[in-house]
Design an enzyme around this catalytic site. Structure first.
Site, short mmCIF file in Angstrom:
data_model
loop_
_atom_site.label_atom_id
_atom_site.label_comp_id
_atom_site.label_asym_id
_atom_site.label_seq_id
_atom_site.Cartn_x
_atom_site.Cartn_y
_atom_site.Cartn_z
N TYR A 40 -2.60 0.90 10.71
CA TYR A 40 -2.80 -0.43 10.73
C TYR A 40 -3.55 -0.40 12.32
O TYR A 40 -5.09 -1.20 12.55
CB TYR A 40 -2.07 -1.10 10.44
CG TYR A 40 -1.09 -1.27 9.07
CD1 TYR A 40 -2.34 -1.00 8.79
CD2 TYR A 40 0.14 -1.92 9.10
CE1 TYR A 40 -0.97 -0.55 7.09
CE2 TYR A 40 0.48 -1.50 8.25
CZ TYR A 40 -0.43 -0.63 7.21
OH TYR A 40 0.65 -0.97 5.80
N ILE A 66 1.18 -1.32 0.12
CA ILE A 66 0.12 -0.29 -0.05
C ILE A 66 1.09 1.14 0.00
O ILE A 66 2.08 1.35 0.88
CB ILE A 66 -0.01 -0.10 1.34
CG1 ILE A 66 -1.74 1.63 0.81
CG2 ILE A 66 -0.14 -0.03 3.12
CD1 ILE A 66 -2.47 1.34 1.92
N ALA A 67 0.38 1.88 -0.71
CA ALA A 67 1.36 3.70 -0.75
C ALA A 67 -0.08 4.29 -1.36
O ALA A 67 -0.70 4.50 -2.25
CB ALA A 67 2.73 3.68 -1.62
N VAL A 68 0.77 6.16 -0.74
CA VAL A 68 -0.06 6.77 -0.44
C VAL A 68 0.43 7.87 -1.17
O VAL A 68 1.82 8.86 -0.37
CB VAL A 68 -1.49 7.30 -0.12
CG1 VAL A 68 -1.68 8.72 -0.23
CG2 VAL A 68 -1.98 6.80 0.52
N GLU A 81 2.88 -6.98 7.03
CA GLU A 81 4.39 -7.13 7.80
C GLU A 81 3.95 -5.42 7.06
O GLU A 81 3.36 -5.01 6.11
CB GLU A 81 5.04 -7.34 6.82
CG GLU A 81 5.10 -9.42 7.12
CD GLU A 81 4.88 -9.92 6.97
OE1 GLU A 81 4.16 -10.33 5.47
OE2 GLU A 81 3.89 -11.20 7.83
N ASN A 105 8.93 2.07 11.47
CA ASN A 105 6.98 2.80 10.66
C ASN A 105 5.94 3.01 11.21
O ASN A 105 4.81 2.70 11.24
CB ASN A 105 6.81 1.95 8.74
CG ASN A 105 6.36 3.24 7.62
OD1 ASN A 105 5.41 3.21 8.73
ND2 ASN A 105 5.97 2.44 6.59
C1 LIG Z 1 1.27 4.60 5.15
C2 LIG Z 1 0.29 5.37 4.28
C3 LIG Z 1 0.13 4.22 3.08
C4 LIG Z 1 -0.61 5.81 4.78
O1 LIG Z 1 -2.31 6.55 3.68
P1 LIG Z 1 -2.14 7.92 4.33
O2 LIG Z 1 -3.41 7.86 3.19
O3 LIG Z 1 -1.23 9.00 4.14
O4 LIG Z 1 -3.10 7.57 5.90
P2 LIG Z 1 -4.38 8.05 6.28
O5 LIG Z 1 -4.83 9.23 5.96
O6 LIG Z 1 -5.84 6.97 5.73
O7 LIG Z 1 -4.47 7.56 8.02
C5 LIG Z 1 -3.55 7.81 8.53
C6 LIG Z 1 -3.13 8.42 10.44
O8 LIG Z 1 -1.91 8.20 9.53
C7 LIG Z 1 -1.97 10.00 9.77
N1 LIG Z 1 -1.01 9.71 8.57
C8 LIG Z 1 -1.43 9.91 7.19
N2 LIG Z 1 -0.05 10.47 7.25
C9 LIG Z 1 1.04 11.25 7.34
C10 LIG Z 1 2.41 11.79 7.55
N3 LIG Z 1 2.73 11.93 7.01
N4 LIG Z 1 2.47 12.25 9.08
C11 LIG Z 1 2.06 11.54 9.94
N5 LIG Z 1 0.55 11.51 10.28
C12 LIG Z 1 0.48 10.74 9.13
C13 LIG Z 1 -2.79 10.04 9.26
O9 LIG Z 1 -3.35 11.98 10.28
C14 LIG Z 1 -4.06 9.23 10.30
O10 LIG Z 1 -4.51 8.86 11.38
P3 LIG Z 1 -5.89 9.77 11.69
O11 LIG Z 1 -6.86 8.76 11.25
O12 LIG Z 1 -6.00 9.90 13.05
O13 LIG Z 1 -6.03 10.91 11.09
C15 LIG Z 1 1.23 6.18 3.71
O14 LIG Z 1 1.61 7.61 4.53
C16 LIG Z 1 2.48 5.71 2.97
O15 LIG Z 1 2.09 5.71 1.55
N6 LIG Z 1 3.75 5.41 2.91
C17 LIG Z 1 4.42 5.38 2.44
C18 LIG Z 1 4.60 3.54 1.73
C19 LIG Z 1 4.61 2.78 3.19
O16 LIG Z 1 5.04 2.81 4.44
N7 LIG Z 1 3.33 2.16 2.61
C20 LIG Z 1 3.20 0.69 3.98
C21 LIG Z 1 4.10 -0.46 3.91
S1 LIG Z 1 3.37 -1.53 5.00
#
Ligand SMILES: CC(C)(COP(=O)(O)OP(=O)(O)OC[C@H]1O[C@@H](n2cnc3c(N)ncnc32)[C@H](O)[C@@H]1OP(=O)(O)O)[C@@H](O)C(=O)NCCC(=O)NCCS
Length: 193
Positions: free
Chosen positions: A152, A106-108, A140, A145
């Site tokens: 999660y 998953i990645a955003v 995993e 992270n």
């Molecule tokens: C992990 C990831 C997929 C989360 O996606 P996201 O769309 O940003 O997450 P969400 O907005 O759904 O929310 C996640 C929570 O973390 C917080 N959050 C998200 N990005 C954040 C950031 N960069 N810094 C701090 N907090 C963050 C949000 O505030 C949210 O909390 P809340 O529901 O209490 O408001 C994204 O950060 C990502 O792509 N990370 C890099 C790739 C990665 O690590 N993938 C996971 C592999 S296991």
């Protein structure tokens, strides 16, 4: 994120797969932006690699070959991409088994993080696992992270055990996390950090 690919073939039991893998594309609105959610194809791979580089400091933990081989496994895999117009903003992948679904990736994109896109994609896969009557959803995550782990945990995933040295490129440990969808017999020790 899942590191290896071949292992998963053994990871899932060789039962007859009656899982519904059909997916109809749809649009969702996030902070006023209309995002299209659709099934990934090979045409998305160049954009997927760009997205990986953006979120992993220039690295691509999954190569073009990894994506290609995963996208072929349509019988029990679902890979979704999210676009705003022609820009890829997120993706998620999962493998489904009658008893267990596994989130493989998953990645955003950085500019779109923190807007609950990741949460919505996870919930979509969890809903599908629930409809398929899976007992649990697993994944995993790198031990350091914290953003992903917090996300999660807020959904209900519990840390179960650590896979030492799971990510060999960085020698980082991974935490296995499980979301139970049904009452379960298997006792896996809950870890706290
Ligand atoms: C992990 C990831 C997929 C989360 O996606 P996201 O769309 O940003 O997450 P969400 O907005 O759904 O929310 C996640 C929570 O973390 C917080 N959050 C998200 N990005 C954040 C950031 N960069 N810094 C701090 N907090 C963050 C949000 O505030 C949210 O909390 P809340 O529901 O209490 O408001 C994204 O950060 C990502 O792509 N990370 C890099 C790739 C990665 O690590 N993938 C996971 C592999 S296991």
């Amino acid at each position: 994120m899942l590191k290896k690919f071949k292992r998963l073939n053994n990871f899932f039991h060789p039962e007859v797969n009656k899982i519904d893998m059909n997916f109809s594309p749809f649009a969702m609105t996030v902070n006023g932006k209309v995002l299209q959610v659709m099934q990934a194809t090979d045409n998305d791979i160049p954009a997927l690699l760009v997205l990986e580089k953006a979120v992993y400091s220039g690295h691509t933990p999954w190569s073009s070959f990894s994506f290609e081989s995963e996208l072929k496994k349509r019988k029990n895999s679902l890979y979704l991409v999210v676009y705003q117009a022609s820009t890829l903003v997120a993706f998620i992948g999962a493998r489904f088994h009658p008893r267990e679904a596994h989130i493989t990736n998953i990645a955003v994109a950085p500019d779109y993080q923190g807007q609950h896109i990741g949460r919505r994609l996870l919930e979509l896969m969890i809903d599908r696992a629930r409809k398929n009557e899976s007992e649990c959803v697993s994944l995993e995550v790198k031990i350091d992270n914290d953003v992903a782990k917090r996300l999660y945990e807020s959904i209900g995933f519990e840390a179960t055990f650590i896979r030492k040295n799971y990510y060999q490129d960085t020698h980082t440990d991974a935490v296995n996390m499980i979301l139970w969808l049904k009452p379960h017999q298997i006792k896996r020790r809950k870890l706290t950090f």
